[in-house]
Write an enzyme that holds these catalytic residues in place. Structure first.
Site, short mmCIF file in Angstrom:
data_model
loop_
_atom_site.label_atom_id
_atom_site.label_comp_id
_atom_site.label_asym_id
_atom_site.label_seq_id
_atom_site.Cartn_x
_atom_site.Cartn_y
_atom_site.Cartn_z
N THR A 75 0.85 -1.18 0.00
CA THR A 75 0.00 0.00 0.00
C THR A 75 0.89 1.22 0.00
O THR A 75 1.29 1.72 1.03
CB THR A 75 -0.91 0.04 1.24
OG1 THR A 75 -0.10 -0.19 2.39
CG2 THR A 75 -1.98 -0.99 1.16
N THR A 130 8.80 -4.34 -0.55
CA THR A 130 10.26 -4.19 -0.59
C THR A 130 11.05 -5.49 -0.52
O THR A 130 12.20 -5.53 -0.93
CB THR A 130 10.75 -3.29 0.56
OG1 THR A 130 10.28 -3.83 1.80
CG2 THR A 130 10.24 -1.88 0.40
N ASP A 131 10.45 -6.56 0.00
CA ASP A 131 11.25 -7.76 0.25
C ASP A 131 11.97 -8.29 -0.99
O ASP A 131 13.13 -8.65 -0.94
CB ASP A 131 10.38 -8.87 0.85
CG ASP A 131 10.24 -8.72 2.36
OD1 ASP A 131 10.69 -7.65 2.87
OD2 ASP A 131 9.72 -9.63 3.02
N LYS A 173 18.52 -5.10 -0.89
CA LYS A 173 17.93 -4.71 0.39
C LYS A 173 18.90 -5.14 1.48
O LYS A 173 19.11 -6.33 1.69
CB LYS A 173 16.57 -5.38 0.59
CG LYS A 173 15.83 -4.87 1.82
CD LYS A 173 14.43 -5.47 1.97
CE LYS A 173 13.69 -4.80 3.12
NZ LYS A 173 12.34 -5.35 3.33
#
Ligand SMILES: [Zn+2]
Lengths: 443, 630
Positions: free
Chosen positions: A107, A183-184, A262
């Site tokens: 979201t 983001t993972d 990341k």
């Protein structure tokens, strides 16, 4: 009354609530342990136990009340309709650069329903503009929902879908595409699109947020504003990932899709360019290029090579690694393996036999390093030299994740193994850097 | 004032920092840092529209747009949780136990399951944009002078970052305080006079300290006071830092409301209506070309303007005093600052002054067409800011026609208050989904019941007996915020218990009355002073002087105070020589009076050595010198 109307309630409590016709948000009076509480009925989390009723008091606080045989529950009023009057929408200036925002999940923009605490994602460009109105200052945006999946559920079929969506948007003449994404696995998708979108004419920017957009401190809107600015006005035509540069809200930085990882579980600046500097940043609404050597906006035409071979794996070597793990992949018909070796690119000599077999069976076997920073060199130690003799391909300073994605792409887009090997050696999308630059700290 | 007739009602919200081992949602120590900061970071907050409550969304959005927060931090007192870079850990069980203990002491009913909420706070004092807060118990009462005062609820929340200062549109905060557990005790609005409010606040403070887990020192307990009178408004006053200020805050707020109601009546009598306040803003910069006012000169030099607005019928109203040092003009200035970000305003009720000349005022009134019954307000700043500021002034003037606006105010150190923001609607709260709910089991409550702390009355008896204090002194120390500190000092044997008790109550109070900033004295520094007396390095008479010096020299040690004031004890030899010298100087008197010269000589010598020698030592030396004189 549907199932959802008593979200999270189970067992006898659910039966009791249903018996009085209570739904989430309804005014409830509960008598328990000699005290009387009044408030609106709140949903429970699936992981919560089944013998507490949650009420929202008039002062806004929630509390849980024990439910047992002596508890009296009464429905005293109906749910109040949430009162949300969206502010007037900014008018879209069609003369501004057109930017397409494609959502794949998460979201990036949302508002909170204070009755239940539920978060409503912005699902249309109208919603998006009502939540991030300043987008209309510098771009004419349209928004599409491509997927609604968690980042961890994204796989190569989604990469293909994203590549085709970009193609559609490029054909439609937009000045830039923004892809919102959890983001993972954002780094993997960035790498995949970097390889799939050949001769890209416009910027394609992936973006996520590390703080969910249901809080005032969310990085979602700041990131979105930054990447839409770049999508509309930046001079580069590459696949990049744009997120916070530091913990401050001052700048959004753009990492090349093949060189980004990341590196932190939760911080805003989790994404870092590895073995290279970022490409550009946005500060105070302006794009600053940090590199001279980049692909400029151009006329294309875009070529999409969106195949990915699924029978590919990324294996992290560690002390005690069992050779039969490699055998399993060979037996299962895998086409290629990327090894995440130690140091300069090593695995235990105990794996020689299975690696030799894998190569003989026609698998591609490539070597990267689990050190993340730096490049491998398989000429320095005996093990490295021997692994090369067995047919292991050294992959320089490519990130293990990028090497894995590239191998999927190379195998799917090559006639044969030799052609795939050649593609793997070629610097297709900036995945190799020829010099290793000094970095004081890693990340 | 007849508070009963005015219909005064006061409710208290007491916030007490807890001295737990860790903060509320992380493992950082609940401590502040004085050292150099290690790093800063800059953030903005954007409340999404639905989070704005009843505040005009457009106005707040505009307000937030340019605002940034600069947070200061060091690694010893904060981690990624305070930076909003990591999800919170579970609710600190030790802090919850302290609240449950307090609930048991006040007969408040613990909830069966604690749910942590997010309360939207967008001033930047929370890096997240919300404060994590929960209700631990509801109902109950606290007693003062035989009367029971109802408790609404007992809550547990995270303390906010502390404001360092505002620099233009940047607010600087230090995040060390963020996340320190804060217990909230809210009473029903059943308090009917200023004195009663202070008594109830003190009673709650005593009970809080009884838990033995409260943080001490300035700012560790803060009160919000809700004040209303029958025809006035319910005003929420935040951040009263001392219990002793509560009655003054209530008193001044009643004065302010009564005075504002008087102004409303006066304006009605003058026939002033909303239509008269058309809000036309006039650029009067040209009138101030040669001004001596530094503020106006600087504003013009920096490309700003002087804007003016006429408030018809407001002469002698803007300048009318509401409570000590506060006028309607001060209220208008608060609104101008809030909405326009300007430093302040000038109004004709107070001019000429501030280097604005009589001639300038006349020209201003003329230009504005102001009659004797009108007031004119001016602002000198950037044009956009000045315009917003004066619009806010006009809006505040319109409110004055109707009475008292509902708003949130903050306490000043003197007990008066200033406007901080319009009163928001119901607090916007939603569940903190990162923290699991905590069941309060009967086992847990039983265990806490079995270990309830000593109540204030029991403590009084024990302190009288254990430390050999008289009733009055024991009561003072039990009521004092230094009760626990006193016991620690006494247990460590840091001196005569009467001296400790008198110093921590009467001496500090009288120094404060004399304007000494005793709030800056921390416990280690005071311990140092008592140690000096105890080790015989200074006389107990020096204590007030040492504390005075240390109050004005924060960060310095008791030893430094001793050196700086020259209050160290004289060596016995030096003292003996001085005594012998005085005896021989006064040999004539000694000849005539014999041992009767003891009294006058004693007075003379003590006058010289007070603070540097114990009177007993001087007596002995003097007696000896007189007896042994040749
Ligand atoms: Zn922490």
């Amino acid at each position: 009354m549907g199932e959802d109307s008593l979200q999270g309630y189970r067992g006898r409590l659910k039966v009791a609530l249903r018996a009085i016709g209570a739904g989430i948000g309804d005014q409830i009076k509960v008598e328990s342990g000699g005290a009387v509480y009044e408030g609106s009925l709140m949903p429970r989390l699936e992981s919560d136990d089944e013998h507490h009723v949650v009420l929202k008091l008039r002062n806004g606080y929630n509390l849980g009340i024990n439910f047992d045989a002596s508890t009296q529950i009464e429905r005293v009023g109906e749910a109040e309709k949430p009162d949300f009057r969206p502010p007037p929408l900014p008018t879209m200036n069609e003369r501004l650069p057109r930017v397409s925002i494609v959502s794949t999940g998460g979201t990036i923009a949302s508002r909170v329903d204070y009755t239940t605490g539920g978060v409503h994602a912005a699902i249309s460009s109208k919603d998006l503009l009502s939540i991030v109105p300043e987008l209309s200052d510098f771009a004419a945006v349209d928004a599409d929902i491509l997927y609604s999946v968690f980042s961890e559920d994204i796989d190569s079929r989604h990469w293909t879908g994203m590549a085709r969506m970009v193609e559609e948007k490029v054909d439609d003449g937009v000045k830039g595409v923004v892809i919102t994404h959890g983001t993972d696995t954002l780094g993997y998708s960035a790498a995949a699109l970097s390889f799939a979108l050949r001769d890209l004419p416009i910027p394609v920017i992936l973006v996520g947020s590390q703080r969910s957009s249901d809080r005032p401190s969310s990085d979602a809107a700041t990131n979105l504003v930054g990447v839409v600015t770049a999508a509309a006005t930046a001079p580069f035509a590459e696949v990049v990932l744009g997120m916070h540069e530091t913990t401050s809200d001052t700048s959004i930085v753009f990492h090349r899709g093949t060189k980004v990882r990341k590196c932190h579980t939760s911080a805003r600046y989790a994404f870092q360019s590895v073995n290279t500097d970022p490409l550009a940043r946005v500060v105070e609404g302006r794009v600053e290029m940090l590199e001279d050597d980049y692909r400029r906006r151009n006329e294309g035409p875009l070529e999409v090579m969106d195949g990915f071979e699924e029978k590919t794996a990324l294996l992290k070597f560690h002390p005690g690694f069992q050779p039969k793990v490699v055998d399993w992949f060979v037996d299962d018909g895998y086409k290629g393996l990327i090894l995440e070796g130690t140091g300069l690119g090593h695995v235990s000599t105990g794996l020689y036999a299975v690696i030799e077999r894998a190569v003989e069976e026609g698998l591609y076997v490539g070597m990267t390093s689990q050190c993340i920073w730096g490049r491998i060199d398989m000429d320095v130690y005996t093990t490295g030299r021997e692994l090369q003799q067995l047919g292991v391909e050294p992959l320089g300073d490519i990130l293990p994740e990028t090497a894995y994605v590239k191998l999927m792409w190379a195998l799917a887009n090559s006639e044969d193994l030799e052609a795939a090997k050649a593609l793997m050696r070629e610097n297709i999308a900036g995945e190799y850097s020829d010099r290793t630059l000094y970095t004081g700290r890693f990340g | 004032m007849d508070y009963g007739k005015l219909g005064l009602k006061v409710g208290l919200e007491i916030h007490q920092e807890l001295a737990t081992q860790h903060k509320l949602f992380c493992q950082c120590p609940p401590e502040l840092f004085k050292e150099e900061l290690e790093y800063t970071f800059l953030r903005r907050l954007r409340p999404s529209q639905s989070e704005l409550g009843e505040i005009d969304p457009a106005a707040l959005f505009e307000f937030m747009k340019g605002r940034t927060m600069l947070y200061e931090a060091n690694r010893a007192t904060s981690c990624l949780v305070e930076m909003d870079e990591e999800p919170p850990g579970p609710l600190n069980p030790e802090a919850l136990d302290v609240c449950l203990t307090f609930a048991l002491l006040t007969d408040s009913k613990p909830v069966d399951e604690v749910h942590v909420m997010r309360k939207i706070v967008v001033d930047g004092s929370n890096t997240t944009g919300f404060q994590r807060t929960c209700v631990v118990s509801v109902g109950g009462s606290v007693e003062s002078e035989g009367k029971a005062y109802g408790i609404q609820h007992i809550g547990l929340e995270e303390d906010a970052a502390r404001k360092v200062r505002d620099e233009g549109e940047v607010s600087r905060y230090r995040i060390d305080r963020l996340g320190i557990p804060l217990m909230e005790v809210a009473t029903d609005p059943v308090i009917y006079s200023p004195e009663e409010a202070e008594r109830v606040a003190l009673a709650i403070g005593r009970l809080l300290r009884a838990t033995g887990k409260v943080r001490r020192g300035l700012g560790s307990i803060r009160q919000d006071v809700n004040v209303s009178i029958t025809d006035g408004a319910l005003i929420e006053i935040k951040g009263v830092q001392e219990l002793g200020l509560v009655s003054k805050v209530v008193e001044y707020e009643v004065q302010r409301q009564v005075a504002l109601l008087g102004l409303t009546e006066e304006l009605a009598g003058r026939g002033v209506g909303e239509g008269d306040l058309n809000g036309d803003l006039v650029d009067v910069s040209s009138l101030f070309k040669g001004t001596k006012s530094r503020i106006i000169k600087n504003a013009l030099k920096n490309g700003g303007v002087v804007l003016a607005v006429r408030l018809p019928g407001f002469a002698r109203i803007v300048g009318s005093e509401l409570c000590p040092g506060r006028r309607l003009g001060s209220e208008m200035a608060d609104h101008a600052r809030f909405h326009g970000g300007v430093k302040g305003i000038f109004h004709t009720d107070e001019l000429p002054a501030y280097d604005i000349s009589e001639g300038e005022v006349q020209a201003l009134k003329e230009r504005m067409g102001a009659e004797a019954s009108d007031a004119v307000v001016i602002v000198a700043d950037d044009e956009d800011k000045s315009r917003k500021a004066l619009e806010a002034v006009v809006a505040r003037a319109k409110q004055a026609l109707h009475g008292i606006p509902r708003e949130t105010r903050s306490a000043n150190p003197d007990g008066t208050t200033h406007f901080t923001r319009p009163r928001p609607g119901a607090a916007r709260m939603y569940p903190e989904t990162d923290v699991v709910s905590i069941p309060v089991t009967s086992e847990r409550l039983e265990a806490l019941k079995a270990a309830l702390p000593e109540m204030p009355e029991e403590k009084l008896e024990r302190i009288k007996a254990d430390y050999d204090l008289n009733e009055k002194l024991a009561r003072q120390i039990v009521n004092s915020i230094h009760a626990e500190f006193f016991e620690e000092l006494a247990k460590e044997g840091l001196g005569d218990t009467t001296l400790l008790a008198v110093t921590l109550t009467e001496t500090l109070k009288s120094l404060e009355r004399d304007g000494v900033p005793v709030g800056s004295l921390d416990e280690p520094v005071m311990t140092g002073v008592f140690a000096l007396v105890n080790e015989g390095r200074t006389a107990k008479e020096s204590v007030p002087e040492l504390l005075t010096w240390l109050s004005s020299n924060p960060g310095r040690s008791a030893d430094e105070a001793l050196d700086s004031l020259g209050l160290g004890m004289m060596a016995v030899e030096v003292l003996r020589e001085l005594v012998e010298a005085r005896v021989s100087e006064k040999s004539e008197m000694v000849e005539q009076m014999g041992m009767k010269a003891f009294g006058p000589l004693m007075g003379l010598i003590m006058g010289e050595v007070r603070g540097k020698a114990q009177a007993g030592d001087v007596q002995n030396l003097l007696r000896k010198a007189l007896q042994e004189r040749p």
